[in-house]
Design a protein around this motif. Sequence first.
Motif, PDB file in Angstrom:
ATOM      1  N   ALA A  71       1.019  -1.113   0.450  1.00 59.53           N
ATOM      2  CA  ALA A  71       0.098  -0.160  -0.128  1.00 59.53           C
ATOM      3  C   ALA A  71       0.900   1.662   0.182  1.00 59.53           C
ATOM      4  O   ALA A  71       0.830   2.846  -0.571  1.00 59.53           O
ATOM      5  N   ALA A  72       2.075   1.380   1.055  1.00 57.10           N
ATOM      6  CA  ALA A  72       3.299   2.063   0.502  1.00 57.10           C
ATOM      7  C   ALA A  72       3.402   2.699  -0.761  1.00 57.10           C
ATOM      8  O   ALA A  72       3.803   3.700  -1.433  1.00 57.10           O
ATOM      9  N   ARG A  73       3.749   1.456  -1.149  1.00 57.22           N
ATOM     10  CA  ARG A  73       4.176   1.413  -2.310  1.00 57.22           C
ATOM     11  C   ARG A  73       3.241   2.617  -3.777  1.00 57.22           C
ATOM     12  O   ARG A  73       3.352   3.128  -4.951  1.00 57.22           O
ATOM     13  N   VAL A  74       2.364   1.296  -3.432  1.00 58.88           N
ATOM     14  CA  VAL A  74       1.259   2.877  -4.305  1.00 58.88           C
ATOM     15  C   VAL A  74       1.000   3.988  -4.291  1.00 58.88           C
ATOM     16  O   VAL A  74       0.595   4.817  -5.276  1.00 58.88           O
ATOM     17  N   ARG A  75       1.006   4.114  -2.634  1.00 54.95           N
ATOM     18  CA  ARG A  75       1.014   5.396  -2.466  1.00 54.95           C
ATOM     19  C   ARG A  75       1.498   6.444  -3.225  1.00 54.95           C
ATOM     20  O   ARG A  75       1.399   7.891  -3.793  1.00 54.95           O
ATOM     21  N   ASP A  76       2.603   5.939  -2.841  1.00 55.89           N
ATOM     22  CA  ASP A  76       4.369   6.619  -2.676  1.00 55.89           C
ATOM     23  C   ASP A  76       4.717   6.833  -4.488  1.00 55.89           C
ATOM     24  O   ASP A  76       4.378   8.035  -4.399  1.00 55.89           O
ATOM     25  N   GLU A  77       4.638   6.099  -4.771  1.00 59.80           N
ATOM     26  CA  GLU A  77       4.307   5.954  -6.184  1.00 59.80           C
ATOM     27  C   GLU A  77       3.441   5.788  -7.476  1.00 59.80           C
ATOM     28  O   GLU A  77       3.481   6.858  -8.088  1.00 59.80           O
ATOM     29  N   ARG A  78       2.546   6.215  -6.519  1.00 57.63           N
ATOM     30  CA  ARG A  78       1.139   6.820  -7.465  1.00 57.63           C
ATOM     31  C   ARG A  78       0.506   5.783  -9.106  1.00 57.63           C
ATOM     32  O   ARG A  78       0.565   5.798  -9.803  1.00 57.63           O
ATOM     33  N   LEU A  79       1.080   4.629  -8.297  1.00 52.64           N
ATOM     34  CA  LEU A  79       0.386   3.579  -9.571  1.00 52.64           C
ATOM     35  C   LEU A  79      -0.579   2.893  -9.075  1.00 52.64           C
ATOM     36  O   LEU A  79      -1.441   3.487  -8.804  1.00 52.64           O
ATOM     37  N   PRO A  80      -0.997   2.836 -10.754  1.00 54.51           N
ATOM     38  CA  PRO A  80      -2.595   2.567 -11.487  1.00 54.51           C
ATOM     39  C   PRO A  80      -3.087   1.343 -10.484  1.00 54.51           C
ATOM     40  O   PRO A  80      -3.835   0.051 -11.568  1.00 54.51           O
ATOM     41  N   VAL A  81      -2.866   0.494  -8.782  1.00 52.68           N
ATOM     42  CA  VAL A  81      -3.142  -0.754  -8.556  1.00 52.68           C
ATOM     43  C   VAL A  81      -3.828  -0.173  -7.107  1.00 52.68           C
ATOM     44  O   VAL A  81      -4.302   1.253  -6.122  1.00 52.68           O
ATOM     45  N   THR A  82      -5.401  -0.614  -7.166  1.00 48.57           N
ATOM     46  CA  THR A  82      -6.127  -0.487  -5.829  1.00 48.57           C
ATOM     47  C   THR A  82      -6.052  -2.151  -5.119  1.00 48.57           C
ATOM     48  O   THR A  82      -6.235  -3.122  -5.653  1.00 48.57           O
ATOM     49  N   LEU A  83      -5.373  -1.864  -3.533  1.00 46.87           N
ATOM     50  CA  LEU A  83      -5.725  -3.400  -3.208  1.00 46.87           C
ATOM     51  C   LEU A  83      -7.085  -3.810  -2.124  1.00 46.87           C
ATOM     52  O   LEU A  83      -7.496  -2.035  -1.631  1.00 46.87           O
ATOM     53  N   ILE A  84      -8.095  -4.556  -2.413  1.00 46.50           N
ATOM     54  CA  ILE A  84      -9.426  -3.872  -1.912  1.00 46.50           C
ATOM     55  C   ILE A  84      -9.302  -4.929  -0.922  1.00 46.50           C
ATOM     56  O   ILE A  84     -10.158  -5.514  -0.417  1.00 46.50           O
ATOM     57  N   GLY A  85      -8.817  -6.144  -0.579  1.00 45.06           N
ATOM     58  CA  GLY A  85      -8.627  -7.109   0.755  1.00 45.06           C
ATOM     59  C   GLY A  85      -9.755  -8.033  -0.031  1.00 45.06           C
ATOM     60  O   GLY A  85      -9.313  -8.476  -1.111  1.00 45.06           O
ATOM     61  N   ARG A  86      -9.580  -8.694   1.168  1.00 45.99           N
ATOM     62  CA  ARG A  86     -10.184 -10.289   0.566  1.00 45.99           C
ATOM     63  C   ARG A  86     -11.303 -10.441   0.621  1.00 45.99           C
ATOM     64  O   ARG A  86     -12.289  -8.955   0.918  1.00 45.99           O
ATOM     65  N   ARG A  87     -12.435 -10.757  -0.035  1.00 47.78           N
ATOM     66  CA  ARG A  87     -13.608 -10.486  -0.694  1.00 47.78           C
ATOM     67  C   ARG A  87     -14.172 -11.717  -1.242  1.00 47.78           C
ATOM     68  O   ARG A  87     -13.485 -12.964  -1.227  1.00 47.78           O
ATOM     69  N   ASP A  88     -16.014 -11.861  -0.875  1.00 50.92           N
ATOM     70  CA  ASP A  88     -16.416 -13.058  -1.323  1.00 50.92           C
ATOM     71  C   ASP A  88     -16.696 -13.312  -2.979  1.00 50.92           C
ATOM     72  O   ASP A  88     -17.968 -14.019  -2.828  1.00 50.92           O
ATOM     73  N   ASP A  89     -16.771 -11.954  -3.689  1.00 46.89           N
ATOM     74  CA  ASP A  89     -17.100 -12.124  -4.671  1.00 46.89           C
ATOM     75  C   ASP A  89     -16.639 -11.876  -6.360  1.00 46.89           C
ATOM     76  O   ASP A  89     -17.059 -11.316  -7.069  1.00 46.89           O
ATOM     77  N   VAL A  90     -15.384 -13.301  -5.678  1.00 48.74           N
ATOM     78  CA  VAL A  90     -14.796 -13.199  -6.975  1.00 48.74           C
ATOM     79  C   VAL A  90     -15.444 -13.698  -7.844  1.00 48.74           C
ATOM     80  O   VAL A  90     -14.926 -13.322  -9.567  1.00 48.74           O
ATOM     81  N   ALA A  91     -16.327 -14.103  -8.502  1.00 50.22           N
ATOM     82  CA  ALA A  91     -17.030 -14.440  -9.568  1.00 50.22           C
ATOM     83  C   ALA A  91     -17.134 -13.376 -10.028  1.00 50.22           C
ATOM     84  O   ALA A  91     -17.264 -13.317 -11.724  1.00 50.22           O
ATOM     85  N   ASP A  92     -18.176 -12.308  -9.405  1.00 57.41           N
ATOM     86  CA  ASP A  92     -18.861 -11.593 -10.104  1.00 57.41           C
ATOM     87  C   ASP A  92     -17.387 -10.567 -10.318  1.00 57.41           C
ATOM     88  O   ASP A  92     -17.827  -9.773 -11.456  1.00 57.41           O
ATOM     89  N   LEU A  93     -16.352 -10.603  -9.841  1.00 58.41           N
ATOM     90  CA  LEU A  93     -14.795  -9.949 -10.063  1.00 58.41           C
ATOM     91  C   LEU A  93     -14.819  -9.831 -12.129  1.00 58.41           C
ATOM     92  O   LEU A  93     -14.707  -9.148 -12.270  1.00 58.41           O
ATOM     93  N   LEU A  94     -14.350 -12.078 -11.271  1.00 59.36           N
ATOM     94  CA  LEU A  94     -14.157 -12.210 -12.803  1.00 59.36           C
ATOM     95  C   LEU A  94     -14.506 -11.936 -14.207  1.00 59.36           C
ATOM     96  O   LEU A  94     -14.494 -12.078 -14.720  1.00 59.36           O
ATOM     97  N   ALA A  95     -16.413 -12.102 -13.535  1.00 61.21           N
ATOM     98  CA  ALA A  95     -17.667 -11.884 -15.097  1.00 61.21           C
ATOM     99  C   ALA A  95     -16.710  -9.614 -15.817  1.00 61.21           C
ATOM    100  O   ALA A  95     -17.525  -9.989 -16.289  1.00 61.21           O
ATOM    101  N   ALA A  96     -16.568  -9.138 -14.419  1.00 58.07           N
ATOM    102  CA  ALA A  96     -16.315  -8.280 -14.777  1.00 58.07           C
ATOM    103  C   ALA A  96     -14.843  -7.771 -15.553  1.00 58.07           C
ATOM    104  O   ALA A  96     -14.657  -6.905 -16.012  1.00 58.07           O
TER     105      ALA A  96
END
Length: 352
Positions: free
Chosen positions: A226-251
């Motif tokens: 998270a620190a690297r993403v913030r400091d380097e302004r990377l196009p990355v979002t860390l969204i944590g553990r999820r139980d909707d991986v099927a929906d995310l894969l569909a999109a």
Amino acid sequence: MSNGPVVFVLGSSAGGVGRHVVQLCAGLRAAGVDVRVAAPAETLRRFGFDAATTAVEIGANLDPVRDLRAVAALRAALHAAPGALVHAHGVRAGLVAALAVGRRTPFVVTLHNAVLGAGPRARLGLGVLRVVCRRADVVLGVSQDLVQIARALGARTAERALVPAPELPAGEATRGRAVLGEGPVALAVARLAPQKGLPTLLDVAGRLTLGRIVVVGDGPLHDELAARVRDERLPVTLIGRRDDVADLLAAADVALSTSLWEGQPVFVQEALRAGVPVVATDVGGTREVTGDAAVLVPVGDPRAFADALDALLGDRGAREDRGRRSAARAARLPDAAAALAQVRGVHDRLRS
């Protein structure tokens, strides 16, 4: 040899190993087999092993005092299970089981991970693996390189294990897009741990010319990433553990894996089943899973990875072609029934 219970032994698990054992337990019990599980209390709780269980505290690292207690606890559990066959999952569980079982007890080990790195720690890991491979009657490795290593270390019988990903429900792309957002999006699902090569993923993100990367998962590297993403302004979002991986894969437009090593990666299998294009590092058993469906790149080469990912994110036609290849490859992968048949066959051979 009597057909007593099957005792699965596993260490601390937060993902694929635990789900694989859950799958095997369900299949064996449905076939009338007496199945018991010995594992750390937290692993038993996390995966819902709520019957015929024994808490055996097997950690991620060697700890002589704790490990001897685990050996004693497992011996007591086996004493109460006459005629048992022991099937350990992972090197650490395999070592505890190797020290606990008697010579007349059928003993199987499934190896789920490679010994990575160099130096004293890696040499110790290989020494432990040698003990486990020589003691087991059968070693199953989740990739062909593990099978070859087991044979080189003295395994009497070594075979490739079948480890299918549990089936996901049908995904809903609209729900997934509400989480991922619009625009070209690459999705990674991984424990935030060193094996997953996530510093490379961030290096890749820094070289992308379009699109974003969304990472699902938690783990010990979260704050560092998270620190690297913030400091380097990377196009990355860390969204944590999820139980909707099927929906995310569909999109998702592309699924990616930057792992340093994988056996039969669950997320890659899930992406193939969802018909999502895959870009992954060519390590361990990944190619054995994907065949020619995925774009595979050398491990630790963020430039090559970024080029491959850019090419797919910027070309809808190429994504559609790779998506069709993913679905076709998924149809040829082994399922839970095949994995259960393999394990039952190994157990039956040892008891015949």
